[in-house]
Design a protein around this motif. Structure first.
Motif, PDB file in Angstrom:
ATOM      1  N   GLN A  55      10.183  15.159  -0.382  1.00  0.00           N
ATOM      2  CA  GLN A  55       9.066  14.984  -1.987  1.00  0.00           C
ATOM      3  C   GLN A  55       8.087  15.305  -1.202  1.00  0.00           C
ATOM      4  O   GLN A  55       7.049  15.266  -2.738  1.00  0.00           O
ATOM      5  CB  GLN A  55       9.488  13.415  -1.308  1.00  0.00           C
ATOM      6  N   TYR A  56       6.909  15.428  -0.196  1.00  0.00           N
ATOM      7  CA  TYR A  56       5.686  15.538  -0.458  1.00  0.00           C
ATOM      8  C   TYR A  56       5.816  16.671  -0.089  1.00  0.00           C
ATOM      9  O   TYR A  56       4.247  16.966  -0.765  1.00  0.00           O
ATOM     10  CB  TYR A  56       5.440  15.075   1.829  1.00  0.00           C
ATOM     11  N   PHE A  57       6.347  17.457   0.107  1.00  0.00           N
ATOM     12  CA  PHE A  57       6.069  19.631   0.282  1.00  0.00           C
ATOM     13  C   PHE A  57       6.169  19.303  -1.477  1.00  0.00           C
ATOM     14  O   PHE A  57       4.957  20.430  -1.546  1.00  0.00           O
ATOM     15  CB  PHE A  57       7.092  19.937   0.759  1.00  0.00           C
ATOM     16  N   GLU A  58       6.877  19.214  -2.224  1.00  0.00           N
ATOM     17  CA  GLU A  58       6.955  19.049  -3.834  1.00  0.00           C
ATOM     18  C   GLU A  58       5.781  19.313  -4.186  1.00  0.00           C
ATOM     19  O   GLU A  58       5.120  19.322  -5.089  1.00  0.00           O
ATOM     20  CB  GLU A  58       7.874  18.317  -4.811  1.00  0.00           C
ATOM     21  N   GLU A  59       4.786  17.053  -3.422  1.00  0.00           N
ATOM     22  CA  GLU A  59       3.970  16.787  -4.274  1.00  0.00           C
ATOM     23  C   GLU A  59       2.281  17.914  -3.697  1.00  0.00           C
ATOM     24  O   GLU A  59       2.029  18.191  -5.113  1.00  0.00           O
ATOM     25  CB  GLU A  59       3.474  15.990  -3.253  1.00  0.00           C
ATOM     26  N   VAL A  60       2.564  17.936  -2.783  1.00  0.00           N
ATOM     27  CA  VAL A  60       1.518  19.532  -2.162  1.00  0.00           C
ATOM     28  C   VAL A  60       1.393  20.762  -3.320  1.00  0.00           C
ATOM     29  O   VAL A  60       0.319  21.037  -3.765  1.00  0.00           O
ATOM     30  CB  VAL A  60       1.617  19.945  -1.068  1.00  0.00           C
ATOM     31  N   LYS A  61       2.720  21.554  -3.588  1.00  0.00           N
ATOM     32  CA  LYS A  61       2.818  22.259  -4.143  1.00  0.00           C
ATOM     33  C   LYS A  61       2.215  22.327  -5.207  1.00  0.00           C
ATOM     34  O   LYS A  61       1.588  22.882  -5.954  1.00  0.00           O
ATOM     35  CB  LYS A  61       4.294  22.849  -4.939  1.00  0.00           C
ATOM     36  N   THR A  62       2.789  21.129  -6.421  1.00  0.00           N
ATOM     37  CA  THR A  62       2.155  20.484  -7.535  1.00  0.00           C
ATOM     38  C   THR A  62       0.126  20.731  -7.307  1.00  0.00           C
ATOM     39  O   THR A  62      -0.408  21.140  -8.516  1.00  0.00           O
ATOM     40  CB  THR A  62       2.812  19.382  -8.417  1.00  0.00           C
ATOM     41  N   GLN A  63      -0.038  20.132  -6.786  1.00  0.00           N
ATOM     42  CA  GLN A  63      -1.351  19.081  -6.866  1.00  0.00           C
ATOM     43  C   GLN A  63      -1.605  20.465  -5.953  1.00  0.00           C
ATOM     44  O   GLN A  63      -2.833  20.965  -6.946  1.00  0.00           O
ATOM     45  CB  GLN A  63      -1.318  17.877  -5.668  1.00  0.00           C
ATOM     46  N   LYS A  64      -1.814  21.149  -5.235  1.00  0.00           N
ATOM     47  CA  LYS A  64      -3.111  21.930  -4.622  1.00  0.00           C
ATOM     48  C   LYS A  64      -2.288  23.494  -4.523  1.00  0.00           C
ATOM     49  O   LYS A  64      -3.063  24.393  -4.205  1.00  0.00           O
ATOM     50  CB  LYS A  64      -2.655  22.058  -2.674  1.00  0.00           C
ATOM     51  N   MET A  65      -1.368  23.920  -5.725  1.00  0.00           N
ATOM     52  CA  MET A  65      -0.720  24.987  -5.830  1.00  0.00           C
ATOM     53  C   MET A  65      -0.194  25.699  -4.549  1.00  0.00           C
ATOM     54  O   MET A  65      -0.209  27.139  -4.336  1.00  0.00           O
ATOM     55  CB  MET A  65      -1.680  25.769  -6.536  1.00  0.00           C
ATOM     56  N   PHE A  66       0.360  24.755  -2.959  1.00  0.00           N
ATOM     57  CA  PHE A  66       0.677  25.674  -1.769  1.00  0.00           C
ATOM     58  C   PHE A  66       2.127  26.538  -1.942  1.00  0.00           C
ATOM     59  O   PHE A  66       2.939  25.781  -2.833  1.00  0.00           O
ATOM     60  CB  PHE A  66       0.270  24.756  -1.329  1.00  0.00           C
ATOM     61  N   VAL A  67       2.366  27.215  -1.805  1.00  0.00           N
ATOM     62  CA  VAL A  67       3.638  28.092  -1.590  1.00  0.00           C
ATOM     63  C   VAL A  67       4.392  27.631  -0.380  1.00  0.00           C
ATOM     64  O   VAL A  67       3.838  27.303   1.284  1.00  0.00           O
ATOM     65  CB  VAL A  67       4.066  29.183  -1.217  1.00  0.00           C
ATOM     66  N   THR A  68       4.997  25.836  -0.062  1.00  0.00           N
ATOM     67  CA  THR A  68       5.315  25.157   1.140  1.00  0.00           C
ATOM     68  C   THR A  68       6.880  26.190   1.549  1.00  0.00           C
ATOM     69  O   THR A  68       7.587  26.005   0.168  1.00  0.00           O
ATOM     70  CB  THR A  68       5.417  23.258   0.360  1.00  0.00           C
ATOM     71  N   PRO A  69       7.089  25.721   2.755  1.00  0.00           N
ATOM     72  CA  PRO A  69       7.996  26.205   3.228  1.00  0.00           C
ATOM     73  C   PRO A  69       9.374  25.002   3.201  1.00  0.00           C
ATOM     74  O   PRO A  69       8.880  23.490   2.698  1.00  0.00           O
ATOM     75  CB  PRO A  69       7.730  25.743   4.321  1.00  0.00           C
ATOM     76  N   THR A  70      10.566  24.843   2.814  1.00  0.00           N
ATOM     77  CA  THR A  70      11.071  24.504   2.860  1.00  0.00           C
ATOM     78  C   THR A  70      11.690  23.419   3.752  1.00  0.00           C
ATOM     79  O   THR A  70      11.178  23.322   5.449  1.00  0.00           O
ATOM     80  CB  THR A  70      13.105  24.961   3.016  1.00  0.00           C
ATOM     81  N   ALA A  71      12.162  22.217   3.572  1.00  0.00           N
ATOM     82  CA  ALA A  71      12.085  20.637   4.977  1.00  0.00           C
ATOM     83  C   ALA A  71      13.990  20.733   5.549  1.00  0.00           C
ATOM     84  O   ALA A  71      13.328  20.110   6.273  1.00  0.00           O
ATOM     85  CB  ALA A  71      11.872  20.151   3.433  1.00  0.00           C
ATOM     86  N   GLU A  72      14.619  21.264   5.082  1.00  0.00           N
ATOM     87  CA  GLU A  72      15.550  22.140   5.776  1.00  0.00           C
ATOM     88  C   GLU A  72      15.302  22.106   7.320  1.00  0.00           C
ATOM     89  O   GLU A  72      14.886  23.688   7.013  1.00  0.00           O
ATOM     90  CB  GLU A  72      16.927  22.550   4.759  1.00  0.00           C
ATOM     91  N   PRO A  73      16.166  22.310   8.283  1.00  0.00           N
ATOM     92  CA  PRO A  73      16.570  22.672   9.147  1.00  0.00           C
ATOM     93  C   PRO A  73      17.045  23.482   9.679  1.00  0.00           C
ATOM     94  O   PRO A  73      18.189  23.355   9.113  1.00  0.00           O
ATOM     95  CB  PRO A  73      16.905  21.748  10.278  1.00  0.00           C
ATOM     96  N   THR A  74      17.077  24.992  10.277  1.00  0.00           N
ATOM     97  CA  THR A  74      18.079  25.669  10.470  1.00  0.00           C
ATOM     98  C   THR A  74      17.127  26.009  11.723  1.00  0.00           C
ATOM     99  O   THR A  74      16.514  26.103  12.116  1.00  0.00           O
ATOM    100  CB  THR A  74      16.867  27.063   9.480  1.00  0.00           C
ATOM    101  N   ILE A  75      18.686  27.206  12.074  1.00  0.00           N
ATOM    102  CA  ILE A  75      19.103  27.758  14.051  1.00  0.00           C
ATOM    103  C   ILE A  75      18.944  29.281  13.337  1.00  0.00           C
ATOM    104  O   ILE A  75      20.187  29.394  12.716  1.00  0.00           O
ATOM    105  CB  ILE A  75      19.661  27.214  14.272  1.00  0.00           C
ATOM    106  N   THR A  76      18.151  29.934  13.502  1.00  0.00           N
ATOM    107  CA  THR A  76      18.386  31.224  13.550  1.00  0.00           C
ATOM    108  C   THR A  76      19.068  32.676  14.800  1.00  0.00           C
ATOM    109  O   THR A  76      18.144  32.442  15.522  1.00  0.00           O
ATOM    110  CB  THR A  76      17.365  32.176  12.305  1.00  0.00           C
ATOM    111  N   ARG A  77      19.854  33.620  14.575  1.00  0.00           N
ATOM    112  CA  ARG A  77      20.117  34.392  15.644  1.00  0.00           C
ATOM    113  C   ARG A  77      18.999  35.243  15.397  1.00  0.00           C
ATOM    114  O   ARG A  77      19.427  36.521  14.808  1.00  0.00           O
ATOM    115  CB  ARG A  77      21.659  34.095  15.744  1.00  0.00           C
ATOM    116  N   MET A  78      18.798  35.755  16.532  1.00  0.00           N
ATOM    117  CA  MET A  78      18.243  37.410  16.409  1.00  0.00           C
ATOM    118  C   MET A  78      18.759  38.059  17.127  1.00  0.00           C
ATOM    119  O   MET A  78      18.726  37.593  18.530  1.00  0.00           O
ATOM    120  CB  MET A  78      16.733  36.654  16.414  1.00  0.00           C
TER     121      MET A  78
END
Length: 284
Positions: free
Chosen positions: A216-239
């Motif tokens: 919710q906070y990231f969405e507010e930042v995106k709206t107010q500051k027009m930032f491209v905000t990342p997702t809040a969901e945690p992830t684990i990637t294999r490289m």
């Protein structure tokens, strides 16, 4: 009766010197009175905000003082500059680094790159900012690795001229929240299908209480500051890394003061899994 201007002229006291003697103590006194009034109005203010107020007021007082002294001595400076052009050019060359520090400080203030309390990294210097002046920035270092965020207790300063030619990263660009990423190297013989699900379970368990608020906070930042905000969901990637190792890239969003605890929980779980898998391989 001797008038005051005549008295001053008789003492052969330069007007610029008198103005300088008046201006400097006045600025110091005004800063002291403002801090006293500000702290009196906000008795429960946190130490971090008090420190920030002191640094900002000090830098502002210094800037006002430089402008005032420049105005007072403008005539003398002009005469000196006209008569000493060659010396002025040599002085500029000799003070090139100081000028670049001032330009870097001006750029920081204009762009608001960082402030007191921010976690920054520049030119292999990583830490939390505790003091900023017109020439350098003082940080308390964090661990030797970028994956460590505990304060080491050691301080290091870097010249503000670095801001002109070196990239600067700031961890807490999202305010009280941070998107944290770290890598775990894994021997190639350990099955990632056994490791990743257990690490994901621990990661999601720790992050579940924060995900909705952060999203919710990231969405507010995106709206107010027009930032491209990342997702809040945690992830684990294999490289893949090389023929003997691969790495797990762990990424999650959390409150700034919780990221190290979550990272440590993931590392503890990985060490336990790694020990069990290697023990089973040795027994076979």
């Amino acid at each position: 009766m001797i008038q005051m201007p005549d008295f001053i002229n008789q003492l052969n006291i330069n007007r610029e010197i008198i103005q300088t003697v008046v201006v400097i103590p006045s600025i110091i006194l005004l800063r002291w009175l403002w801090l006293r009034f500000y702290f009196y109005r906000n008795p429960d203010m946190e130490l971090e905000f008090k420190r920030r107020a002191m640094v900002v007021s000090r830098n502002l007082a210094l800037l006002v003082g430089l402008i005032a002294l420049t105005a007072v001595w403008a005539t003398q400076i002009q005469h000196f500059a006209l008569s000493m052009v060659a010396l002025a050019a040599a002085t500029v060359l000799a003070t090139k680094e100081l000028i670049m520090c001032l330009l870097g400080s001006m750029m920081r203030m204009i762009t608001n790159q960082y402030s007191i309390g921010d976690y920054v990294e520049i030119a292999n210097i990583r830490g939390r900012v505790v003091d900023i002046n017109m020439f350098n920035t003082l940080v308390i270092q964090t661990g030797t690795s970028s994956q460590l965020t505990d304060l080491s207790g050691k301080t290091v300063s870097f010249p503000n001229s670095l801001l002109l030619n070196a990239p600067l990263s700031r961890d807490n660009v999202m305010g009280n929240y941070v998107v944290h990423t770290f890598e775990i190297p894994v021997p190639i013989r350990l099955d990632s299908d056994t490791i990743v699900p257990r690490l994901e379970w621990v990661l999601r368990d720790y992050c579940a209480r924060y995900v909705l608020d952060i999203a919710q906070y990231f969405e507010e930042v995106k709206t107010q500051k027009m930032f491209v905000t990342p997702t809040a969901e945690p992830t684990i990637t294999r490289m893949p890394r090389d023929t003997s190792m691969y790495c797990l890239v762990v990424r999650f969003a959390s409150p700034l003061n919780k990221r190290l605890a979550i990272q440590q929980a993931i590392l503890d779980e990985f060490i336990r899994i790694q020990y069990l898998l290697m023990s089973n391989d040795d027994n076979q």
